[in-house]
Design a protein around this motif. Structure first.
Motif, mmCIF file in Angstrom:
data_model
loop_
_atom_site.group_PDB
_atom_site.id
_atom_site.type_symbol
_atom_site.label_atom_id
_atom_site.label_comp_id
_atom_site.label_asym_id
_atom_site.label_seq_id
_atom_site.Cartn_x
_atom_site.Cartn_y
_atom_site.Cartn_z
ATOM 1 N N CYS A 31 0.755 -1.215 -0.100
ATOM 2 C CA CYS A 31 -0.078 0.033 0.069
ATOM 3 C C CYS A 31 0.947 1.179 0.065
ATOM 4 O O CYS A 31 1.969 1.229 0.875
ATOM 5 C CB CYS A 31 -0.957 0.047 1.385
ATOM 6 S SG CYS A 31 -1.661 1.523 1.724
ATOM 7 N N CYS B 46 0.604 2.959 3.872
ATOM 8 C CA CYS B 46 0.799 2.172 4.985
ATOM 9 C C CYS B 46 1.875 1.411 4.687
ATOM 10 O O CYS B 46 2.589 0.938 6.014
ATOM 11 C CB CYS B 46 -0.394 1.683 5.660
ATOM 12 S SG CYS B 46 -1.015 0.196 4.988
ATOM 13 N N PHE C 289 -0.813 -6.294 0.453
ATOM 14 C CA PHE C 289 -2.122 -6.465 0.605
ATOM 15 C C PHE C 289 -2.333 -7.567 -0.671
ATOM 16 O O PHE C 289 -1.626 -7.290 -2.115
ATOM 17 C CB PHE C 289 -3.127 -5.527 0.085
ATOM 18 C CG PHE C 289 -3.346 -4.866 1.822
ATOM 19 C CD1 PHE C 289 -4.211 -4.896 2.684
ATOM 20 C CD2 PHE C 289 -2.186 -3.765 2.294
ATOM 21 C CE1 PHE C 289 -4.452 -4.661 3.889
ATOM 22 C CE2 PHE C 289 -2.066 -3.455 3.567
ATOM 23 C CZ PHE C 289 -3.363 -3.588 4.367
ATOM 24 N N CYS D 295 -4.646 0.419 0.072
ATOM 25 C CA CYS D 295 -5.399 -0.748 0.615
ATOM 26 C C CYS D 295 -6.630 -0.518 1.461
ATOM 27 O O CYS D 295 -7.227 0.899 1.506
ATOM 28 C CB CYS D 295 -4.468 -1.317 1.845
ATOM 29 S SG CYS D 295 -4.439 -0.348 3.414
ATOM 30 N N CYS E 205 -6.755 1.864 4.497
ATOM 31 C CA CYS E 205 -6.326 3.550 4.145
ATOM 32 C C CYS E 205 -7.353 3.949 3.309
ATOM 33 O O CYS E 205 -7.451 5.468 3.245
ATOM 34 C CB CYS E 205 -5.047 3.412 3.678
ATOM 35 S SG CYS E 205 -3.603 2.682 4.550
HETATM 36 ZN ZN LIG Z 1 -2.824 0.891 3.588
#
Ligand SMILES: [Zn+2]
Length: 181
Positions: free
Chosen positions: A138, A141, A145, A158, A161
């Motif tokens: 992501c 963050c 994922f 993601c 977020c």
């Molecule tokens: Zn994220």
């Protein structure tokens, strides 16, 4: 037919029992345990008190990419990869061990099924082995994922977020959970 030792047969039965207790479907059992279909069905009935559900497993990658399942699937596959890369786990044992750790992290609500079933987790691992799904970081963050490798994932955000406006236990998430088992 090759002669199997009593010990190796006992190990197969033990494996089948563990898989059934974690919620494995018959198709998973037939792929991973070298016991006859009849014996697996008998074991399943003995442990669960009911016949195994019929029907094929879902083969689409779509479910793993929807919002809430994606978060659970990403957690699971990160645990799985950690065990394979760092703890020497492999095969169906790695799938099971990662699933037990996933359940510890994401215990289902009392009386409810886990969002990611063991059979889904096993299917997810097979999708990764076939590169039908991959991990992407992501951009916000840096968590990794589950994504479709054919999508543009350069500035991927993601599901945590970039939460949908009605995040939480929406009807859609519940339906997704229900169709998972
Ligand atoms: Zn994220």
């Amino acid at each position: 037919m090759s002669k199997k030792s009593v010990v190796s047969e006992a190990q197969e039965i033990q494996l089948a029992i563990e898989l059934i207790q974690l919620g494995a479907r018959l198709q998973l059992l037939e792929s991973e345990v070298s016991l006859s279909r009849e014996r697996l069905i008998k074991l399943y009935k003995e442990l669960k008190g009911v016949s195994p559900p019929k029907g094929m497993l879902p083969f689409s990658t779509d479910w793993f990419l929807t919002w809430q399942p994606n978060i659970h699937s990403s957690l699971y596959i990160n645990i799985y990869k950690f065990l394979v890369d760092n703890a020497g786990a492999s095969g169906v044992q790695a799938v099971m061990k990662a699933y037990q750790l996933y359940l510890e992290q994401m215990p289902p609500e009392p009386g409810e099924e886990p969002l990611l079933s063991l059979t889904r987790a096993w299917t997810l691992v097979r999708f990764f082995q076939g590169n039908m799904l991959v991990l992407a970081p992501c951009a916000k963050c840096q968590g990794k994922f589950v994504v479709n490798p054919l999508d543009l994932n350069d500035s991927y955000h993601c599901g945590l977020c970039n939460m949908p406006s009605r995040a939480g236990k929406t009807r859609k998430a519940k339906d997704a959970a229900a169709s998972a088992s």
